[in-house]
Design a protein around this motif. Structure first.
Motif, mmCIF file in Angstrom:
data_model
loop_
_atom_site.group_PDB
_atom_site.id
_atom_site.type_symbol
_atom_site.label_atom_id
_atom_site.label_comp_id
_atom_site.label_asym_id
_atom_site.label_seq_id
_atom_site.Cartn_x
_atom_site.Cartn_y
_atom_site.Cartn_z
ATOM 1 N N VAL A 246 -0.354 -8.661 -23.398
ATOM 2 C CA VAL A 246 -0.061 -7.618 -22.426
ATOM 3 C C VAL A 246 1.412 -7.671 -22.052
ATOM 4 C CG1 VAL A 246 -2.401 -7.596 -21.474
ATOM 5 C CG2 VAL A 246 -0.681 -9.103 -20.471
ATOM 6 N N THR A 247 1.933 -6.534 -21.587
ATOM 7 C CA THR A 247 3.324 -6.477 -21.136
ATOM 8 C C THR A 247 3.395 -5.654 -19.852
ATOM 9 O OG1 THR A 247 3.747 -4.495 -22.470
ATOM 10 C CG2 THR A 247 4.263 -6.632 -23.472
ATOM 11 N N GLY A 248 4.505 -5.807 -19.144
ATOM 12 C CA GLY A 248 4.747 -5.003 -17.965
ATOM 13 C C GLY A 248 4.021 -5.494 -16.733
ATOM 14 N N VAL A 249 4.119 -4.701 -15.678
ATOM 15 C CA VAL A 249 3.551 -5.068 -14.380
ATOM 16 C C VAL A 249 2.784 -3.882 -13.801
ATOM 17 C CG1 VAL A 249 4.062 -5.775 -12.012
ATOM 18 C CG2 VAL A 249 5.408 -6.701 -13.897
ATOM 19 N N ARG A 250 1.617 -4.197 -13.260
ATOM 20 C CA ARG A 250 0.866 -3.226 -12.466
ATOM 21 C C ARG A 250 0.513 -3.903 -11.150
ATOM 22 N NH1 ARG A 250 -3.959 -1.445 -15.547
ATOM 23 N NH2 ARG A 250 -2.537 0.175 -16.338
ATOM 24 N N TYR A 251 0.774 -3.229 -10.050
ATOM 25 C CA TYR A 251 0.480 -3.819 -8.747
ATOM 26 C C TYR A 251 -0.981 -3.585 -8.363
ATOM 27 C CZ TYR A 251 5.440 -4.551 -8.649
ATOM 28 O OH TYR A 251 6.696 -4.973 -8.981
ATOM 29 N N SER A 252 -1.471 -2.412 -8.609
ATOM 30 C CA SER A 252 -2.894 -2.135 -8.419
ATOM 31 C C SER A 252 -3.244 -0.853 -9.151
ATOM 32 C CB SER A 252 -3.250 -2.005 -6.936
ATOM 33 O OG SER A 252 -4.641 -1.717 -6.790
ATOM 34 N N GLU A 253 -4.413 -0.834 -9.735
ATOM 35 C CA GLU A 253 -4.884 0.392 -10.383
ATOM 36 C C GLU A 253 -5.497 1.357 -9.380
ATOM 37 O OE1 GLU A 253 -9.066 -0.253 -12.382
ATOM 38 O OE2 GLU A 253 -7.773 -1.970 -12.872
ATOM 39 N N TYR A 254 -5.618 0.905 -8.118
ATOM 40 C CA TYR A 254 -6.194 1.733 -7.070
ATOM 41 C C TYR A 254 -5.079 2.251 -6.168
ATOM 42 C CZ TYR A 254 -9.873 -1.451 -8.609
ATOM 43 O OH TYR A 254 -10.716 -2.220 -9.374
ATOM 44 N N LYS A 255 -4.862 3.546 -6.169
ATOM 45 C CA LYS A 255 -3.776 4.111 -5.379
ATOM 46 C C LYS A 255 -3.933 3.831 -3.892
ATOM 47 C CE LYS A 255 -2.482 7.830 -8.569
ATOM 48 N NZ LYS A 255 -2.320 9.298 -8.757
ATOM 49 N N ASP A 256 -5.184 3.778 -3.412
ATOM 50 C CA ASP A 256 -5.396 3.549 -1.988
ATOM 51 C C ASP A 256 -5.097 2.115 -1.579
ATOM 52 O OD1 ASP A 256 -7.740 3.216 -3.661
ATOM 53 O OD2 ASP A 256 -8.805 2.616 -1.844
ATOM 54 N N ASP A 257 -4.913 1.219 -2.559
ATOM 55 C CA ASP A 257 -4.556 -0.172 -2.242
ATOM 56 C C ASP A 257 -3.047 -0.397 -2.246
ATOM 57 O OD1 ASP A 257 -6.613 -1.728 -1.418
ATOM 58 O OD2 ASP A 257 -7.122 -2.546 -3.377
ATOM 59 N N LEU A 258 -2.296 0.461 -2.939
ATOM 60 C CA LEU A 258 -0.852 0.287 -3.015
ATOM 61 C C LEU A 258 -0.246 0.418 -1.621
ATOM 62 C CD1 LEU A 258 -0.100 2.350 -6.250
ATOM 63 C CD2 LEU A 258 -0.074 -0.147 -6.008
ATOM 64 N N ASP A 259 0.547 -0.580 -1.248
ATOM 65 C CA ASP A 259 1.106 -0.609 0.101
ATOM 66 C C ASP A 259 2.376 -1.454 0.086
ATOM 67 O OD1 ASP A 259 1.712 -0.871 2.791
ATOM 68 O OD2 ASP A 259 -0.381 -1.102 3.407
ATOM 69 N N PRO A 260 3.548 -0.811 0.112
ATOM 70 C CA PRO A 260 4.809 -1.573 0.018
ATOM 71 C C PRO A 260 5.052 -2.504 1.195
ATOM 72 C CG PRO A 260 5.226 0.734 0.579
ATOM 73 C CD PRO A 260 3.775 0.632 0.228
ATOM 74 N N SER A 261 4.348 -2.295 2.302
ATOM 75 C CA SER A 261 4.551 -3.144 3.472
ATOM 76 C C SER A 261 3.767 -4.437 3.383
ATOM 77 C CB SER A 261 4.138 -2.397 4.749
ATOM 78 O OG SER A 261 2.727 -2.216 4.799
ATOM 79 N N LYS A 262 2.868 -4.515 2.413
ATOM 80 C CA LYS A 262 2.050 -5.713 2.254
ATOM 81 C C LYS A 262 2.478 -6.514 1.030
ATOM 82 C CE LYS A 262 -2.322 -4.291 4.403
ATOM 83 N NZ LYS A 262 -3.791 -4.180 4.208
ATOM 84 N N SER A 263 2.112 -7.791 1.031
ATOM 85 C CA SER A 263 2.323 -8.629 -0.148
ATOM 86 C C SER A 263 0.974 -8.886 -0.816
ATOM 87 C CB SER A 263 2.964 -9.961 0.247
ATOM 88 O OG SER A 263 1.991 -10.840 0.807
ATOM 89 N N TYR A 264 1.027 -9.466 -1.975
ATOM 90 C CA TYR A 264 -0.186 -9.809 -2.728
ATOM 91 C C TYR A 264 -1.023 -10.851 -1.999
ATOM 92 C CZ TYR A 264 -2.890 -11.512 -6.797
ATOM 93 O OH TYR A 264 -3.885 -11.892 -7.671
ATOM 94 N N LEU A 265 -0.402 -11.589 -1.090
ATOM 95 C CA LEU A 265 -1.099 -12.662 -0.394
ATOM 96 C C LEU A 265 -1.629 -12.237 0.968
ATOM 97 C CD1 LEU A 265 1.169 -15.683 -1.405
ATOM 98 C CD2 LEU A 265 -1.064 -15.034 -2.332
ATOM 99 N N GLU A 266 -1.716 -10.926 1.184
ATOM 100 C CA GLU A 266 -2.405 -10.383 2.342
ATOM 101 C C GLU A 266 -3.682 -9.692 1.882
ATOM 102 O OE1 GLU A 266 0.125 -8.117 5.165
ATOM 103 O OE2 GLU A 266 1.777 -8.669 3.844
ATOM 104 N N LEU A 267 -4.560 -9.392 2.820
ATOM 105 C CA LEU A 267 -5.722 -8.587 2.478
ATOM 106 C C LEU A 267 -5.258 -7.218 1.999
ATOM 107 C CD1 LEU A 267 -8.263 -9.196 5.407
ATOM 108 C CD2 LEU A 267 -8.241 -10.256 3.136
ATOM 109 N N THR A 268 -5.870 -6.727 0.922
ATOM 110 C CA THR A 268 -5.570 -5.375 0.474
ATOM 111 C C THR A 268 -6.253 -4.377 1.414
ATOM 112 O OG1 THR A 268 -7.514 -5.196 -0.953
ATOM 113 C CG2 THR A 268 -5.515 -6.175 -1.918
ATOM 114 N N ASN A 269 -5.896 -3.136 1.276
ATOM 115 C CA ASN A 269 -6.507 -2.109 2.123
ATOM 116 C C ASN A 269 -8.018 -2.069 1.927
ATOM 117 O OD1 ASN A 269 -3.972 -1.411 3.091
ATOM 118 N ND2 ASN A 269 -3.680 0.186 1.541
ATOM 119 N N ARG A 270 -8.470 -2.202 0.689
ATOM 120 C CA ARG A 270 -9.900 -2.166 0.430
ATOM 121 C C ARG A 270 -10.597 -3.407 0.995
ATOM 122 N NH1 ARG A 270 -11.437 0.517 -5.414
ATOM 123 N NH2 ARG A 270 -10.317 2.496 -5.139
#
Length: 977
Positions: A246-270
């Motif tokens: 695999v190559t590249g980066v994906r932060y989330s495949e769920y648009k409702d989870d994408l949140d620039p104010s959060k980090s990966y080590l916080e609870l996601t929106n879902r």
């Protein structure tokens, strides 16, 4: 296990290109001849055609043999070697894996005695990750797929806990695979269904049980750090075209989870929405945190329904059985955190100076790099602005300054769980005995009493708080100095634990003053703590007058005095965090970089493949050493001899320059054979949680992540881990272990935190040393790694200039290595990819020679990390500065020593060869009678060659015989007169 690297495949194909060209030419000639003789009359036509194809067959035999015995010799040799792990060893390893989890899982919260669960309790398990949890990490630390893995739900079942199958079926039907987080591509999606997809499952679950487990997990691995912002461009591809799939980066495949104010080590929106729903339906919620990286857990105190929190890093192959046992009360938890859990990971002293920072004036040093974006690397940097104030050292010191009225700091709002924190199902009382201090050693007893009603273990943590002068040497107000774990203490019973430490271990490194370690005069508070923040009892050790550990008074643990060696790495255009006036410079020091140019003075010291020429560093006064002598000495004769024994020179005189080059250049998962001195090939294997041979496919079970081992605070368990690895390595005929790894958790976002122990060097150092000692019991040498400051994955092979002051380097980032090398005998180290200042760690003589060998007394070999070249890995430069072995599976232009004629270079080759040979001869490889010579598979190749060539000769004979017969039959018969 690591997969196949396509770049290596390309390189191997390039190596065998001449043989393939020869084969192709002969094949083409055979085809051409076959067609060209179509008009030639029989039987000559048949003979020519047969002859051409027999010639091609002979060429094929010779070419294949040449490929196997020359460019591919090393790789084939590794694929053909090795033994098999016994069932007994596997069974013992699996039991140990569970035991580590039993002691390494940490109970963080337990209100109203929600845990342990009563016998017969049913639970509803929420969170998709409960069906696909995290067992370890990716890259060299990955687990072997050869062994069955006990998952979380199986662990519950094995402990007699019944779970809601409807929820499990929902999750597994919704998704059955975890997103890929690999070395070259990462999908950071946290799989979790939307609430609307649950239908009535959540409300129906109340009929099954009134207890809910909320399970969250985070992944991590080699090659990438965790996202500090959970949004960004999606460049992820998993079509198989990438180097590692695999190559590249994906932060989330769920648009409702994408949140620039959060980090990966916080609870996601879902996850947040699910938790809201679960807590609104259940009054008893247990949170399980399955992550090696310390997450933001402040949310657990925002819900009164959350009664218990359990921290469970990667469990390895069988560790989830341990979690089930703890939840069911079959095991009393005794783990303690190995890191500080802070409320806001985006507000730590390191956050603005961790990650990707590119120089803007270094384009002339660009170089091809398969790991770099666009295939080109240019120099990058990272500033360790926080100095010594890493992890709890900052938070406890800030608290002390606030208590003294020097600053505003609310500890409880900043720290959710301190370093060293962990609860039990019972309670303990610790009493500190009188301190004994003879001027060299501080010692005292601690009486630990179980005051509860459940048997359990406790940890004695000893800290010191040194006298601090405002504006003087930087000092943390809390410093772990030693620790011990008790055995199982029955209710009402006590155990006396004796602790001791050297007075000199409380010294601070005064880089800007005395240029050495200094023990300031004054009272040193010694405390036994429940964790880094909560003191149980204290006493003082008084130092009457200042002690300077200089050339006339070195520390007893050092072989030579430790003095300033790393002024070149201090950096420029930024300020280090200081405790002075209550961290008055905090905002200035911890701000993001504003300068992205390397100054001219430092730039003049920057070298990589674009401008490094080894011959410019030759010393005309060096005398060419003897090579190729016939002294009749074999390597086995030197086993057990002192490193400086004169016999070593006699042996080294026998080596040819070619012998030395092979030893140095070909060290990928092996050390090479040298037949003339009876040096056998040895196998070296990954990785930090197991022992895996990437060539034969043989490997062990995967043990829990290093973080979980550290959370046991149990040196004996760490020893048992190394002992098990050593036993299995011995059965696999493996002599070297590419582990343990003991870099520092500088940031919770570091991708390889799972395979590093802790933010604290004392805890990490003793865990690492214990594991090394365990492996050494079986003669296995351990490549303690990654030496040093490989504390982030971002740009690790991208000319990463790590800037830090010498005090933080010695007191924080070298501390675990120092403890390991002084208290165990690894006999090997794997050096880090990154630079220290402008100098690659793999070519840093102050690090590899002055500190490691001179100060700490290390004897053995130093090896590069994986040898991809990257524009700076150069064997000429490495061996001249203390790095002896190139982790290359085939000889490359960079792994091959190019200067093989100057005395300076040959002296360096000789020294590197000695270090390799010293390590190997004192390993398991030479414990028994050594049989040198050609491997069995080589003899088989020779035998097959003889048979095939004989067969071809026979076919040739038959073809000629048939031709002569047919020729005779078709020749006109001349009648006699």
């Amino acid at each position: 296990m690591l997969g196949i690297n396509p770049e290596d495949v390309k390189a191997v194909l390039q190596q065998i290109q001449p043989q393939l060209i020869i084969l192709g030419v002969v094949l083409a000639l055979a085809i051409i001849i076959t067609i060209a003789v179509i008009k030639v009359k029989k039987p000559l036509r048949g003979l020519i055609r047969k002859g051409s194809w027999i010639a091609f067959a002979l060429t094929l035999v010779l070419v294949v043999s040449n490929i196997l015995l020359s460019p591919l010799y090393s790789m084939v040799n590794m694929a053909m070697g090795g033994g098999k792990i016994s069932g007994k060893s596997i069974d013992e390893a699996q039991a140990l894996c569970t035991e580590i989890a039993e002691e390494g899982i940490v109970l963080l919260k337990n209100e109203e005695s929600a845990l342990p669960l009563a016998e017969g309790t049913k639970v509803n398990v929420f969170g998709w990750s409960s069906t696909n949890p995290i067992y370890g990490g990716t890259g060299s630390g990955a687990l072997s797929a050869a062994y069955e893995t006990i998952d979380f739900l199986t662990g519950l079942k094995d402990a007699g806990i019944e779970y809601n199958q409807d929820l499990v079926d929902f999750y597994t039907g919704w998704r059955d695979t975890r997103p890929t987080v690999g070395m070259m591509g990462q999908d950071w999606t946290v799989p979790e269904p939307q609430l609307s997809e649950y239908g009535s499952l959540i409300t129906d679950a109340k009929d099954f049980s009134d207890t809910a487990i909320f399970f969250i997990a985070r992944s991590g691995g080699e090659g990438a750090d965790l996202p500090m912002s959970y949004d960004g461009e999606d460049t992820f591809h998993d079509d198989g075209s990438g180097m590692f799939g695999v190559t590249g980066v994906r932060y989330s495949e769920y648009k409702d989870d994408l949140d620039p104010s959060k980090s990966y080590l916080e609870l996601t929106n879902r996850e947040q929405a699910l938790l809201d729903e679960v807590t609104s339906n259940f009054d008893k919620v247990i949170v399980v945190v399955n992550s090696a990286n310390a997450m933001e857990l402040g949310f657990v105190n925002d819900y009164s329904q959350i009664k218990s929190v359990v921290y469970c890093p990667g469990t390895g192959q069988t560790g989830f059985d341990g979690l089930g046992e703890i939840l069911a009360g079959q095991v009393n938890p005794s783990g303690k955190t190995a890191d500080t859990f802070v409320a806001d990971l985006l507000a730590t002293p390191t956050i603005n100076n961790f990650g990707d920072f590119d120089y803007t004036n270094m384009s002339e040093f660009g170089y091809e790099n398969m790991f770099a974006e666009g295939g080109m690397s240019y120099p990058t940097f990272v500033n360790y602005v926080e100095g010594i104030y890493v992890g709890y050292r900052f938070y406890e010191t800030a608290y002390a300054e606030a208590q003294a009225g020097n600053m505003e700091f609310d500890y409880d709002s900043q720290v959710v769980y301190p370093f060293g924190y962990g609860l039990s199902y019972t309670t303990f009382n610790q009493e500190m005995g009188a301190i004994s201090n003879d001027g060299k050693t501080v010692s005292f007893d601690v009486t630990v009493t179980n005051t509860g009603d459940v048997a359990g273990k406790d940890v004695v943590q000893v800290y010191f708080n040194p006298p601090y002068t405002n504006g003087g040497i930087e000092k943390s107000a809390a410093n772990l100095i030693t620790f011990e774990k008790t055995g199982v203490i029955e209710p009402g019973a006590s155990e006396t634990v004796s602790v001791s430490f050297a007075v000199e271990d409380m010294a601070s490194y005064d880089a800007d003053g005395e240029g050495c370690y200094v023990l300031d005069a004054g009272d040193y508070e010694i405390s036994i703590n429940a964790d880094s923040h909560h003191k149980i009892a204290t006493d003082n050790v008084n130092v009457a007058s200042k002690v300077v550990y200089d050339e006339s008074n070195k520390r007893e643990s050092d072989q030579v005095v430790a003095t300033n060696q790393f002024d070149f790495a201090k950096g420029e255009n930024f300020t280090y965090l200081s405790r002075a006036d209550g961290f008055a410079n905090y905002d200035e020091a911890t701000a993001a970089p504003t300068s992205f140019e390397m100054g001219d003075e430092l730039k003049a010291t920057y070298f990589n493949e674009t401008n490094y020429d080894p011959t410019e560093y030759n010393n005309d006064s060096d005398v060419m050493p003897t090579t190729g002598a016939n002294n009749g000495i074999k390597l086995a004769e030197l086993r057990g001899l002192d490193y400086d024994d004169a016999k070593w020179d006699e042996l080294l005189d026998e080596l040819t320059v070619a012998d030395m080059n092979t030893l140095i250049a070909l060290g990928g998962y092996e050390t090479s054979a040298v037949d003339s001195i009876g040096k056998v090939m040895t196998y070296d294997c990954d990785g930090p949680a197991s022992i895996n041979n990437n060539f034969t496919g043989q490997g062990s079970i995967g043990f829990p992540a290093a973080v979980m081992i550290a959370c046991t605070w149990n040196k004996e368990l760490a020893y048992s881990f190394g002992d098990s690895i050593g036993q299995m390595a011995n059965e696999m005929d493996v002599s070297g272990w590419y582990a343990p790894a003991t870099n520092t958790h500088r940031s919770a976002f570091a991708g390889r935190n799972f395979e590093y122990y802790s933010e604290d060097g004392v805890l990490a150092g003793w865990m690492c040393a214990s594991a090394v000692n365990g492996a050494r019991e079986h003669g296995v040498y351990s490549y303690v790694k990654h030496f040093a400051t490989n504390d982030q994955e971002t740009n690790r092979t991208g000319f990463l200039c790590t800037w830090l002051n010498e005090q933080s380097l010695r007191e924080v980032y070298l501390k675990s290595f120092e403890i390991t090398f002084k208290n165990s005998n690894p006999a090997a180290t794997m050096v880090a990819f990154n630079n220290i200042g402008t100098i690659p760690a793999e070519a840093c003589s102050p690090l590899l020679n002055t500190v490691l060998r001179d100060e700490w007394g290390f004897r053995g070999l130093a090896e590069t990390d994986y040898f991809g070249g990257y524009g700076y890995q150069d064997s000429d430069r490495m061996i001249r500065n203390g790095c002896d072995l190139m982790l290359a599976t085939y000889e490359t232009p960079q792994s091959t020593v190019t200067d093989q004629t100057s005395a300076t270079s040959v002296i360096a080759m000789r020294q590197a060869s000695k270090n390799i040979l010293y390590t190997v001869v004192n390993s398991r490889a030479y414990e028994n009678e050594v049989i040198s010579g050609k491997p069995t598979w080589v003899k088989i190749v020779y035998a097959v060659d003889v048979v095939l060539i004989a067969l071809l000769a026979f076919l040739c004979f038959k073809a000629i015989k048939k031709y002569l017969k047919l020729k005779k039959e078709v020749e006109p018969q001349v009648e006699e007169a």
